[in-house]
Design a protein around this motif. Structure first.
Motif, PDB file in Angstrom:
ATOM      1  N   LEU A  36     -44.914   5.916  39.427  1.00 40.79           N
ATOM      2  CA  LEU A  36     -46.310   5.939  39.008  1.00 40.79           C
ATOM      3  C   LEU A  36     -46.590   7.120  38.080  1.00 40.79           C
ATOM      4  CD1 LEU A  36     -49.132   4.785  39.091  1.00 40.79           C
ATOM      5  CD2 LEU A  36     -49.547   6.063  41.210  1.00 40.79           C
ATOM      6  N   ALA A  37     -45.992   8.269  38.368  1.00 43.83           N
ATOM      7  CA  ALA A  37     -46.182   9.432  37.495  1.00 43.83           C
ATOM      8  C   ALA A  37     -45.623   9.163  36.101  1.00 43.83           C
ATOM      9  CB  ALA A  37     -45.521  10.664  38.109  1.00 43.83           C
ATOM     10  N   GLN A  38     -44.467   8.505  36.041  1.00 48.06           N
ATOM     11  CA  GLN A  38     -43.898   8.149  34.739  1.00 48.06           C
ATOM     12  C   GLN A  38     -44.827   7.207  33.983  1.00 48.06           C
ATOM     13  OE1 GLN A  38     -39.622   7.184  34.505  1.00 48.06           O
ATOM     14  NE2 GLN A  38     -39.547   7.556  36.708  1.00 48.06           N
ATOM     15  N   ALA A  39     -45.333   6.202  34.685  1.00 46.03           N
ATOM     16  CA  ALA A  39     -46.236   5.246  34.036  1.00 46.03           C
ATOM     17  C   ALA A  39     -47.508   5.927  33.547  1.00 46.03           C
ATOM     18  CB  ALA A  39     -46.575   4.122  35.005  1.00 46.03           C
ATOM     19  N   CYS A  40     -48.043   6.859  34.331  1.00 46.56           N
ATOM     20  CA  CYS A  40     -49.265   7.561  33.928  1.00 46.56           C
ATOM     21  C   CYS A  40     -49.029   8.439  32.702  1.00 46.56           C
ATOM     22  CB  CYS A  40     -49.787   8.409  35.090  1.00 46.56           C
ATOM     23  SG  CYS A  40     -50.637   7.459  36.371  1.00 46.56           S
ATOM     24  N   ARG A  41     -47.857   9.064  32.630  1.00 44.77           N
ATOM     25  CA  ARG A  41     -47.564   9.880  31.446  1.00 44.77           C
ATOM     26  C   ARG A  41     -47.521   9.012  30.193  1.00 44.77           C
ATOM     27  NH1 ARG A  41     -44.202  12.799  35.057  1.00 44.77           N
ATOM     28  NH2 ARG A  41     -42.377  11.519  34.555  1.00 44.77           N
ATOM     29  N   LEU A  42     -46.883   7.856  30.288  1.00 44.62           N
ATOM     30  CA  LEU A  42     -46.836   6.942  29.142  1.00 44.62           C
ATOM     31  C   LEU A  42     -48.228   6.427  28.787  1.00 44.62           C
ATOM     32  CD1 LEU A  42     -43.646   4.886  30.099  1.00 44.62           C
ATOM     33  CD2 LEU A  42     -43.854   6.499  28.196  1.00 44.62           C
ATOM     34  N   ALA A  43     -49.017   6.091  29.810  1.00 40.81           N
ATOM     35  CA  ALA A  43     -50.365   5.569  29.561  1.00 40.81           C
ATOM     36  C   ALA A  43     -51.253   6.622  28.924  1.00 40.81           C
ATOM     37  CB  ALA A  43     -50.981   5.081  30.867  1.00 40.81           C
ATOM     38  N   ASP A  44     -51.090   7.875  29.321  1.00 42.47           N
ATOM     39  CA  ASP A  44     -51.915   8.948  28.768  1.00 42.47           C
ATOM     40  C   ASP A  44     -51.661   9.121  27.283  1.00 42.47           C
ATOM     41  OD1 ASP A  44     -53.957  10.715  29.411  1.00 42.47           O
ATOM     42  OD2 ASP A  44     -52.601  12.426  29.532  1.00 42.47           O
ATOM     43  N   GLN A  45     -50.430   8.808  26.846  1.00 47.28           N
ATOM     44  CA  GLN A  45     -50.093   8.894  25.435  1.00 47.28           C
ATOM     45  C   GLN A  45     -50.334   7.586  24.688  1.00 47.28           C
ATOM     46  OE1 GLN A  45     -49.141  11.664  23.808  1.00 47.28           O
ATOM     47  NE2 GLN A  45     -49.393  12.834  25.703  1.00 47.28           N
ATOM     48  N   GLY A  46     -50.792   6.560  25.403  1.00 50.15           N
ATOM     49  CA  GLY A  46     -51.017   5.270  24.771  1.00 50.15           C
ATOM     50  C   GLY A  46     -49.733   4.522  24.480  1.00 50.15           C
ATOM     51  N   LEU A  47     -48.679   4.792  25.247  1.00 50.26           N
ATOM     52  CA  LEU A  47     -47.366   4.214  24.991  1.00 50.26           C
ATOM     53  C   LEU A  47     -46.904   3.266  26.090  1.00 50.26           C
ATOM     54  CD1 LEU A  47     -45.556   7.454  23.742  1.00 50.26           C
ATOM     55  CD2 LEU A  47     -46.620   5.660  22.345  1.00 50.26           C
ATOM     56  N   LEU A  48     -47.774   2.928  27.031  1.00 51.02           N
ATOM     57  CA  LEU A  48     -47.360   2.080  28.144  1.00 51.02           C
ATOM     58  C   LEU A  48     -47.497   0.614  27.765  1.00 51.02           C
ATOM     59  CD1 LEU A  48     -46.335   2.079  31.074  1.00 51.02           C
ATOM     60  CD2 LEU A  48     -48.719   1.867  31.804  1.00 51.02           C
ATOM     61  N   GLU A  49     -46.393   0.012  27.380  1.00 48.58           N
ATOM     62  CA  GLU A  49     -46.354  -1.412  27.083  1.00 48.58           C
ATOM     63  C   GLU A  49     -45.612  -2.135  28.202  1.00 48.58           C
ATOM     64  OE1 GLU A  49     -48.055  -2.604  24.715  1.00 48.58           O
ATOM     65  OE2 GLU A  49     -48.588  -0.704  23.760  1.00 48.58           O
ATOM     66  N   ARG A  50     -45.460  -3.438  28.063  1.00 50.96           N
ATOM     67  CA  ARG A  50     -44.834  -4.237  29.112  1.00 50.96           C
ATOM     68  C   ARG A  50     -43.406  -3.773  29.414  1.00 50.96           C
ATOM     69  NH1 ARG A  50     -45.476  -9.433  31.225  1.00 50.96           N
ATOM     70  NH2 ARG A  50     -43.530 -10.378  31.965  1.00 50.96           N
ATOM     71  N   GLY A  51     -42.603  -3.545  28.362  1.00 47.82           N
ATOM     72  CA  GLY A  51     -41.217  -3.145  28.560  1.00 47.82           C
ATOM     73  C   GLY A  51     -41.073  -1.856  29.347  1.00 47.82           C
ATOM     74  N   PRO A  52     -41.716  -0.770  28.922  1.00 51.23           N
ATOM     75  CA  PRO A  52     -41.627   0.476  29.675  1.00 51.23           C
ATOM     76  C   PRO A  52     -42.142   0.355  31.109  1.00 51.23           C
ATOM     77  CG  PRO A  52     -42.437   0.910  27.468  1.00 51.23           C
ATOM     78  CD  PRO A  52     -42.387  -0.567  27.621  1.00 51.23           C
ATOM     79  N   LEU A  53     -43.202  -0.434  31.310  1.00 55.59           N
ATOM     80  CA  LEU A  53     -43.724  -0.594  32.659  1.00 55.59           C
ATOM     81  C   LEU A  53     -42.711  -1.304  33.553  1.00 55.59           C
ATOM     82  CD1 LEU A  53     -45.986  -0.346  34.715  1.00 55.59           C
ATOM     83  CD2 LEU A  53     -46.984  -2.452  33.807  1.00 55.59           C
ATOM     84  N   GLU A  54     -42.046  -2.312  33.030  1.00 53.93           N
ATOM     85  CA  GLU A  54     -41.031  -3.014  33.824  1.00 53.93           C
ATOM     86  C   GLU A  54     -39.860  -2.099  34.174  1.00 53.93           C
ATOM     87  OE1 GLU A  54     -40.153  -6.372  31.344  1.00 53.93           O
ATOM     88  OE2 GLU A  54     -41.461  -7.687  32.507  1.00 53.93           O
ATOM     89  N   ARG A  55     -39.563  -1.151  33.290  1.00 53.03           N
ATOM     90  CA  ARG A  55     -38.448  -0.235  33.555  1.00 53.03           C
ATOM     91  C   ARG A  55     -38.767   0.768  34.652  1.00 53.03           C
ATOM     92  NH1 ARG A  55     -37.682  -0.780  27.904  1.00 53.03           N
ATOM     93  NH2 ARG A  55     -38.964   1.043  27.436  1.00 53.03           N
ATOM     94  N   VAL A  56     -40.013   1.218  34.723  1.00 51.44           N
ATOM     95  CA  VAL A  56     -40.346   2.234  35.731  1.00 51.44           C
ATOM     96  C   VAL A  56     -40.783   1.614  37.052  1.00 51.44           C
ATOM     97  CG1 VAL A  56     -40.969   3.948  33.996  1.00 51.44           C
ATOM     98  CG2 VAL A  56     -42.748   2.467  34.939  1.00 51.44           C
ATOM     99  N   ALA A  57     -41.106   0.323  37.057  1.00 53.40           N
ATOM    100  CA  ALA A  57     -41.490  -0.364  38.292  1.00 53.40           C
ATOM    101  C   ALA A  57     -40.243  -0.949  38.940  1.00 53.40           C
ATOM    102  CB  ALA A  57     -42.517  -1.457  38.004  1.00 53.40           C
ATOM    103  N   SER A  58     -39.804  -0.363  40.048  1.00 53.89           N
ATOM    104  CA  SER A  58     -38.552  -0.753  40.689  1.00 53.89           C
ATOM    105  C   SER A  58     -38.666  -2.150  41.289  1.00 53.89           C
ATOM    106  CB  SER A  58     -38.193   0.235  41.796  1.00 53.89           C
ATOM    107  OG  SER A  58     -38.189   1.555  41.307  1.00 53.89           O
ATOM    108  N   PRO A  59     -37.720  -3.063  40.987  1.00 53.37           N
ATOM    109  CA  PRO A  59     -37.713  -4.371  41.650  1.00 53.37           C
ATOM    110  C   PRO A  59     -37.177  -4.244  43.069  1.00 53.37           C
ATOM    111  CG  PRO A  59     -35.886  -4.209  40.110  1.00 53.37           C
ATOM    112  CD  PRO A  59     -36.671  -2.946  39.959  1.00 53.37           C
TER     113      PRO A  59
END
Length: 436
Positions: free
Chosen positions: A210-233
């Motif tokens: 979640l911290a990784q996703a928030c850092r990307l979102a804060d920079q406006g860089l959170l797209e589908r691909g990066p979110l799938e990578r940081v969200a553990s299956p």
């Protein structure tokens, strides 16, 4: 009426001169030497718009959110096409640094109008957090799976008062039941006091997804691909869900900024049909920090999740301590997030704590002392099933599929056809540890 504007960045002298020669549409009231000075000027009510020219890399979702709370619109000027696209994703009107002054004045006027409309739609939480998605944003491509194009997933926030009433147990197993029903699910651990989803699921995770996703979102860089990578299956034996793991240490809570977290939830809505959020308990507004709207707030993620949730599960312990705590907490919830309509879930229902016929006794006590909200679900306490699941790092669907505890949780989120099945998916076997 002229719009008061503050500016910051290289080349602002030429920019100010060109705007002043227009004689009317906008008025530059201060030239700032750095971004912190610009924020301070905006907080005093000096301006209705801010223009950042060059150096827009410092513009984040948190900055946009905080300026928005004081009604200030933001315009970014940069010659980098990729940077303009990033700013657009944050809801910032962006243009080239060589934009004609008349066009810039028009953009400033549009940004001010959009900021005023967005401010009117903000939820009235005790934080004054930004509530809606940015008015101007980059157009996202339809996802390959998850919700249908044009539709967004449902956010279920699992919340409850202090005292460990079982929020994480309910959240994890609700997510597992939805996944077993064939739904795409993202489970988010947003507890800034005691994150424990990774431990419950037996994940040896030290990355704080979640911290990784928030850092990307804060920079406006959170797209589908990066979110799938940081969200553990995570494979539950009867389905697969994605997990945004929580903080590895409680003192890392400043990494979860409310504005960025809101963007993460919106991205999760695009990725999955259901987003289940395990929140913290506290709803306090951090009054000691209220003078500084740029300061992080520890309870911001909890309030943000409750504001964005389509459904709130209010979990309380079914005993003489848990019930009064939930009554008081529901009053605090109504004050913090007006208009919320929670589903009351009593967990750990047992005769040893409530008396004979515990379900009837609990309902009678709730009707007498409760706030008038009906009980939505009562989950019986089965220590053996709960301990077996925790020991194996499994969900109840795997460790104790026939338990009443598991079926009670399934009833909260799943359709009747799902609840009546022996296993959620034909061929699924119980009590078999699944490698993570």
């Amino acid at each position: 009426m002229s719009i008061p504007v503050v500016t910051v960045g290289a080349g602002q002298a030429e920019l100010v001169g060109s705007l002043e020669r227009l004689h009317g549409p906008v008025t530059v009231v201060r030239r700032c030497s750095e971004l912190a000075e610009l924020v301070a000027a905006c907080q005093t009510g000096l301006a209705r718009a801010a223009v950042v020219t060059g150096g827009t890399q410092e513009v984040t979702a948190t900055l946009v959110d905080r300026l928005g709370t004081v009604g200030v619109a933001l315009v970014g000027l940069t010659d980098d096409d990729a940077e303009r696209a990033r700013l657009a994703g944050l809801g910032v009107l962006a243009a080239s640094e060589s934009v004609p002054p008349q066009e810039l004045a028009r953009l400033i006027g549009e940004a001010v109008d959009a900021a005023a409309a967005l401010s009117a739609d903000r939820p009235s939480s005790s934080f004054g957090l930004a509530g809606a998605r940015p008015t101007v944003e980059a157009e996202a491509e339809p996802p390959e799976d998850g919700p249908e194009p044009g539709e967004l997933g449902t956010v279920i926030a699992v919340w409850g008062p202090i005292g460990s009433p079982g929020r994480t147990t309910i959240a994890v197993n609700c997510a597992a039941e939805l996944a077993a029903d064939g739904r795409s699910v993202v489970l988010v651990d947003a507890d800034t006091y005691g994150p424990s989803v990774a431990g419950v699921l037996g994940l040896l995770d030290d990355s704080a997804g979640l911290a990784q996703a928030c850092r990307l979102a804060d920079q406006g860089l959170l797209e589908r691909g990066p979110l799938e990578r940081v969200a553990s299956p995570v494979v539950t034996g009867a389905g697969v869900l994605r997990v945004l793991t929580g903080l590895t240490r409680a003192d890392r809570w400043p990494e979860l900024r409310a504005a960025a977290f809101g963007s993460v939830l919106e991205r999760c809505r695009e990725l999955a049909e259901f987003v289940v959020v395990d929140t913290g308990f506290c709803l306090e507004a951090d009054e000691e920090l209220s003078f500084d709207t740029m300061a992080p707030r520890r309870n911001g993620t909890t309030l943000r999740a409750l504001e964005l949730a389509d459904r709130v599960l209010a979990v309380g312990a079914a005993d003489s301590i848990g019930m009064p705590r939930l009554v008081r907490a529901l009053a605090e919830l109504e004050q913090a997030v007006p208009g919320v309509a929670p589903t009351v879930v009593f967990n750990r229902l047992r005769a040893s704590a409530v008396g004979r016929s515990p379900d009837r006794a609990l309902r009678e006590a709730w009707e007498r002392f409760g706030p008038g909200i009906p009980i939505g679900a009562m989950v019986p306490h089965e220590a053996e099933a709960a301990d077996a699941a925790l020991l194996a790092g499994q969900v109840l669907l795997e460790a104790a599929p026939e338990s009443a505890m598991r079926h009670s949780i399934a009833e909260i989120v799943c359709a009747p056809r799902q609840r009546k099945r022996r296993f959620a998916v034909p061929g699924a076997k119980a009590r078999v540890p699944v490698p993570r």
